[in-house]
Design a protein around this motif. Structure first.
Motif, PDB file in Angstrom:
ATOM      1  N   LYS A  94     114.035  92.472  58.712  1.00  0.00           N
ATOM      2  CA  LYS A  94     112.919  93.308  58.242  1.00  0.00           C
ATOM      3  C   LYS A  94     111.587  92.678  58.631  1.00  0.00           C
ATOM      4  CE  LYS A  94     115.631  96.205  56.086  1.00  0.00           C
ATOM      5  NZ  LYS A  94     115.856  97.550  56.549  1.00  0.00           N
ATOM      6  N   ARG A  95     111.500  91.362  58.551  1.00  0.00           N
ATOM      7  CA  ARG A  95     110.269  90.658  58.919  1.00  0.00           C
ATOM      8  C   ARG A  95     109.971  90.864  60.405  1.00  0.00           C
ATOM      9  NH1 ARG A  95     111.755  86.305  56.938  1.00  0.00           N
ATOM     10  NH2 ARG A  95     110.928  86.686  54.870  1.00  0.00           N
ATOM     11  N   ALA A  96     111.004  90.813  61.226  1.00  0.00           N
ATOM     12  CA  ALA A  96     110.825  91.031  62.663  1.00  0.00           C
ATOM     13  C   ALA A  96     110.345  92.457  62.931  1.00  0.00           C
ATOM     14  CB  ALA A  96     112.135  90.767  63.409  1.00  0.00           C
ATOM     15  N   VAL A  97     110.869  93.420  62.187  1.00  0.00           N
ATOM     16  CA  VAL A  97     110.430  94.818  62.342  1.00  0.00           C
ATOM     17  C   VAL A  97     108.962  94.942  61.941  1.00  0.00           C
ATOM     18  CG1 VAL A  97     110.738  97.163  61.460  1.00  0.00           C
ATOM     19  CG2 VAL A  97     112.737  95.803  62.064  1.00  0.00           C
ATOM     20  N   VAL A  98     108.586  94.296  60.840  1.00  0.00           N
ATOM     21  CA  VAL A  98     107.184  94.350  60.400  1.00  0.00           C
ATOM     22  C   VAL A  98     106.270  93.750  61.463  1.00  0.00           C
ATOM     23  CG1 VAL A  98     105.530  93.401  58.733  1.00  0.00           C
ATOM     24  CG2 VAL A  98     107.662  94.407  57.923  1.00  0.00           C
ATOM     25  N   LEU A  99     106.662  92.612  62.009  1.00  0.00           N
ATOM     26  CA  LEU A  99     105.834  91.981  63.045  1.00  0.00           C
ATOM     27  C   LEU A  99     105.684  92.879  64.264  1.00  0.00           C
ATOM     28  CD1 LEU A  99     107.036  88.270  62.867  1.00  0.00           C
ATOM     29  CD2 LEU A  99     104.840  89.211  62.126  1.00  0.00           C
ATOM     30  N   GLU A 100     106.765  93.536  64.671  1.00  0.00           N
ATOM     31  CA  GLU A 100     106.701  94.446  65.814  1.00  0.00           C
ATOM     32  C   GLU A 100     105.780  95.625  65.510  1.00  0.00           C
ATOM     33  OE1 GLU A 100     107.176  95.657  69.577  1.00  0.00           O
ATOM     34  OE2 GLU A 100     107.911  93.784  68.745  1.00  0.00           O
ATOM     35  N   CYS A 101     105.895  96.170  64.310  1.00  0.00           N
ATOM     36  CA  CYS A 101     105.018  97.282  63.917  1.00  0.00           C
ATOM     37  C   CYS A 101     103.554  96.834  63.898  1.00  0.00           C
ATOM     38  CB  CYS A 101     105.409  97.803  62.528  1.00  0.00           C
ATOM     39  SG  CYS A 101     106.939  98.752  62.508  1.00  0.00           S
ATOM     40  N   MET A 102     103.323  95.616  63.414  1.00  0.00           N
ATOM     41  CA  MET A 102     101.955  95.104  63.369  1.00  0.00           C
ATOM     42  C   MET A 102     101.381  94.957  64.781  1.00  0.00           C
ATOM     43  SD  MET A 102     102.285  92.306  60.308  1.00  0.00           S
ATOM     44  CE  MET A 102     100.587  91.750  60.366  1.00  0.00           C
ATOM     45  N   LYS A 103     102.210  94.500  65.718  1.00  0.00           N
ATOM     46  CA  LYS A 103     101.746  94.360  67.106  1.00  0.00           C
ATOM     47  C   LYS A 103     101.365  95.713  67.688  1.00  0.00           C
ATOM     48  CE  LYS A 103     104.508  90.316  68.354  1.00  0.00           C
ATOM     49  NZ  LYS A 103     105.652  89.864  69.158  1.00  0.00           N
ATOM     50  N   LYS A 104     102.238  96.700  67.466  1.00  0.00           N
ATOM     51  CA  LYS A 104     101.964  98.034  67.999  1.00  0.00           C
ATOM     52  C   LYS A 104     100.700  98.622  67.379  1.00  0.00           C
ATOM     53  CE  LYS A 104     106.766  99.273  68.997  1.00  0.00           C
ATOM     54  NZ  LYS A 104     107.879 100.162  68.618  1.00  0.00           N
ATOM     55  N   THR A 105     100.549  98.472  66.083  1.00  0.00           N
ATOM     56  CA  THR A 105      99.375  98.998  65.391  1.00  0.00           C
ATOM     57  C   THR A 105      98.119  98.280  65.869  1.00  0.00           C
ATOM     58  OG1 THR A 105     100.715  99.512  63.448  1.00  0.00           O
ATOM     59  CG2 THR A 105      98.344  99.391  63.120  1.00  0.00           C
ATOM     60  N   LYS A 106      98.209  96.954  65.976  1.00  0.00           N
ATOM     61  CA  LYS A 106      97.050  96.162  66.390  1.00  0.00           C
ATOM     62  C   LYS A 106      96.599  96.543  67.789  1.00  0.00           C
ATOM     63  CE  LYS A 106      94.723  92.714  64.683  1.00  0.00           C
ATOM     64  NZ  LYS A 106      93.918  92.934  63.499  1.00  0.00           N
ATOM     65  N   SER A 107      97.552  96.772  68.694  1.00  0.00           N
ATOM     66  CA  SER A 107      97.168  97.124  70.062  1.00  0.00           C
ATOM     67  C   SER A 107      96.447  98.467  70.097  1.00  0.00           C
ATOM     68  CB  SER A 107      98.378  97.125  70.990  1.00  0.00           C
ATOM     69  OG  SER A 107      99.288  98.137  70.626  1.00  0.00           O
ATOM     70  N   LEU A 108      96.925  99.425  69.305  1.00  0.00           N
ATOM     71  CA  LEU A 108      96.235 100.724  69.258  1.00  0.00           C
ATOM     72  C   LEU A 108      94.870 100.603  68.602  1.00  0.00           C
ATOM     73  CD1 LEU A 108      98.983 103.375  68.491  1.00  0.00           C
ATOM     74  CD2 LEU A 108      97.554 103.192  70.508  1.00  0.00           C
ATOM     75  N   GLU A 109      94.765  99.750  67.583  1.00  0.00           N
ATOM     76  CA  GLU A 109      93.466  99.555  66.937  1.00  0.00           C
ATOM     77  C   GLU A 109      92.474  98.923  67.910  1.00  0.00           C
ATOM     78  OE1 GLU A 109      94.537  97.314  63.462  1.00  0.00           O
ATOM     79  OE2 GLU A 109      94.706  99.131  62.236  1.00  0.00           O
ATOM     80  N   LYS A 110      92.940  97.980  68.709  1.00  0.00           N
ATOM     81  CA  LYS A 110      92.061  97.370  69.714  1.00  0.00           C
ATOM     82  C   LYS A 110      91.618  98.401  70.749  1.00  0.00           C
ATOM     83  CE  LYS A 110      93.626  92.595  69.467  1.00  0.00           C
ATOM     84  NZ  LYS A 110      94.260  91.489  70.191  1.00  0.00           N
ATOM     85  N   LEU A 111      92.552  99.248  71.156  1.00  0.00           N
ATOM     86  CA  LEU A 111      92.227 100.310  72.111  1.00  0.00           C
ATOM     87  C   LEU A 111      91.203 101.273  71.509  1.00  0.00           C
ATOM     88  CD1 LEU A 111      92.819 101.548  74.869  1.00  0.00           C
ATOM     89  CD2 LEU A 111      94.681 102.849  73.792  1.00  0.00           C
ATOM     90  N   ARG A 112      91.414 101.637  70.230  1.00  0.00           N
ATOM     91  CA  ARG A 112      90.465 102.519  69.541  1.00  0.00           C
ATOM     92  C   ARG A 112      89.091 101.866  69.472  1.00  0.00           C
ATOM     93  NH1 ARG A 112      91.325 102.794  63.522  1.00  0.00           N
ATOM     94  NH2 ARG A 112      90.418 100.765  63.864  1.00  0.00           N
ATOM     95  N   ASP A 113      89.041 100.587  69.124  1.00  0.00           N
ATOM     96  CA  ASP A 113      87.765  99.878  69.044  1.00  0.00           C
ATOM     97  C   ASP A 113      87.073  99.827  70.400  1.00  0.00           C
ATOM     98  OD1 ASP A 113      88.301  99.503  66.371  1.00  0.00           O
ATOM     99  OD2 ASP A 113      88.897  97.394  66.590  1.00  0.00           O
ATOM    100  N   LYS A 114      87.856  99.619  71.442  1.00  0.00           N
ATOM    101  CA  LYS A 114      87.302  99.584  72.797  1.00  0.00           C
ATOM    102  C   LYS A 114      86.711 100.948  73.166  1.00  0.00           C
ATOM    103  CE  LYS A 114      88.771  98.108  77.395  1.00  0.00           C
ATOM    104  NZ  LYS A 114      89.923  97.686  78.210  1.00  0.00           N
ATOM    105  N   HIS A 115      87.443 102.012  72.859  1.00  0.00           N
ATOM    106  CA  HIS A 115      86.938 103.362  73.125  1.00  0.00           C
ATOM    107  C   HIS A 115      85.702 103.666  72.286  1.00  0.00           C
ATOM    108  CE1 HIS A 115      90.926 105.115  74.878  1.00  0.00           C
ATOM    109  NE2 HIS A 115      90.323 104.279  75.692  1.00  0.00           N
ATOM    110  N   PHE A 116      85.688 103.175  71.045  1.00  0.00           N
ATOM    111  CA  PHE A 116      84.531 103.399  70.178  1.00  0.00           C
ATOM    112  C   PHE A 116      83.299 102.706  70.742  1.00  0.00           C
ATOM    113  CE2 PHE A 116      81.848 102.147  66.546  1.00  0.00           C
ATOM    114  CZ  PHE A 116      81.482 103.419  66.117  1.00  0.00           C
ATOM    115  N   GLU A 117      83.468 101.481  71.209  1.00  0.00           N
ATOM    116  CA  GLU A 117      82.338 100.758  71.795  1.00  0.00           C
ATOM    117  C   GLU A 117      81.820 101.478  73.038  1.00  0.00           C
ATOM    118  OE1 GLU A 117      80.547  98.192  70.641  1.00  0.00           O
ATOM    119  OE2 GLU A 117      81.798  98.388  68.842  1.00  0.00           O
ATOM    120  N   ALA A 118      82.724 101.980  73.875  1.00  0.00           N
ATOM    121  CA  ALA A 118      82.317 102.722  75.066  1.00  0.00           C
ATOM    122  C   ALA A 118      81.592 104.005  74.664  1.00  0.00           C
ATOM    123  CB  ALA A 118      83.536 103.054  75.922  1.00  0.00           C
TER     124      ALA A 118
END
Length: 144
Positions: A94-118
């Motif tokens: 379950k911990r490994a699943v949470v970490l994977e979900c966090m990575k996926k969420t974090k990458s999309l959040e970074k992409l969103r932030d990048k688009h917001f800055e642009a």
């Protein structure tokens, strides 16, 4: 001026939901590990309590009963230790699943932030152009 809109917001929301679900499942798995640990602690306390209560006992019948009780506690302990291993494995998964979900969420959040800055830079640029146009138009009117 148009409002910022992240095209992948629904996917980000879904990933956040998946992360919350995975965290809830991890919490349940950790609670099971904690329950088993409490049971093991309780068995250890029962052994200590029984030993102290019967310290210096010389009656063979009581000593035999105490030994049987300890054997029963050891059997329960072994069962709980096996359950603990299984529960730990589930919690680790379950911990490994949470970490994977966090990575996926974090990458999309970074992409969103990048688009917001642009978007912010483009909006500021558009505002500057609009202000320049107004100032230029005003100066042409005054010179005419």
């Amino acid at each position: 001026m148009k409002k910022f809109q992240f095209k992948m917001q629904k996917i980000l929301d879904l990933r956040k939901f998946e992360q919350q679900q995975a965290e809830a499942e991890l919490g349940i798995a950790n609670a099971e590990v904690a329950r088993i640990q409490r049971e093991l602690d309780n068995i250890a306390m029962q052994k200590v309590r029984t030993s102290k209560a019967n310290e210096g006992q010389t009656d063979f019948y009581i000593l035999t009963q105490m030994e049987r009780y300890f054997v029963g506690l050891d059997i329960k302990k072994e069962i709980f230790l096996q359950e603990m291993v299984q529960a730990q494995m589930v919690a680790d998964e379950k911990r490994a699943v949470v970490l994977e979900c966090m990575k996926k969420t974090k990458s999309l959040e970074k992409l969103r932030d990048k688009h917001f800055e642009a978007w912010k830079k483009e909006t500021l640029r558009q505002e500057e152009i609009a202000v320049d146009d107004v100032v230029t138009a005003k100066s042409h009117q005054e010179s005419s």
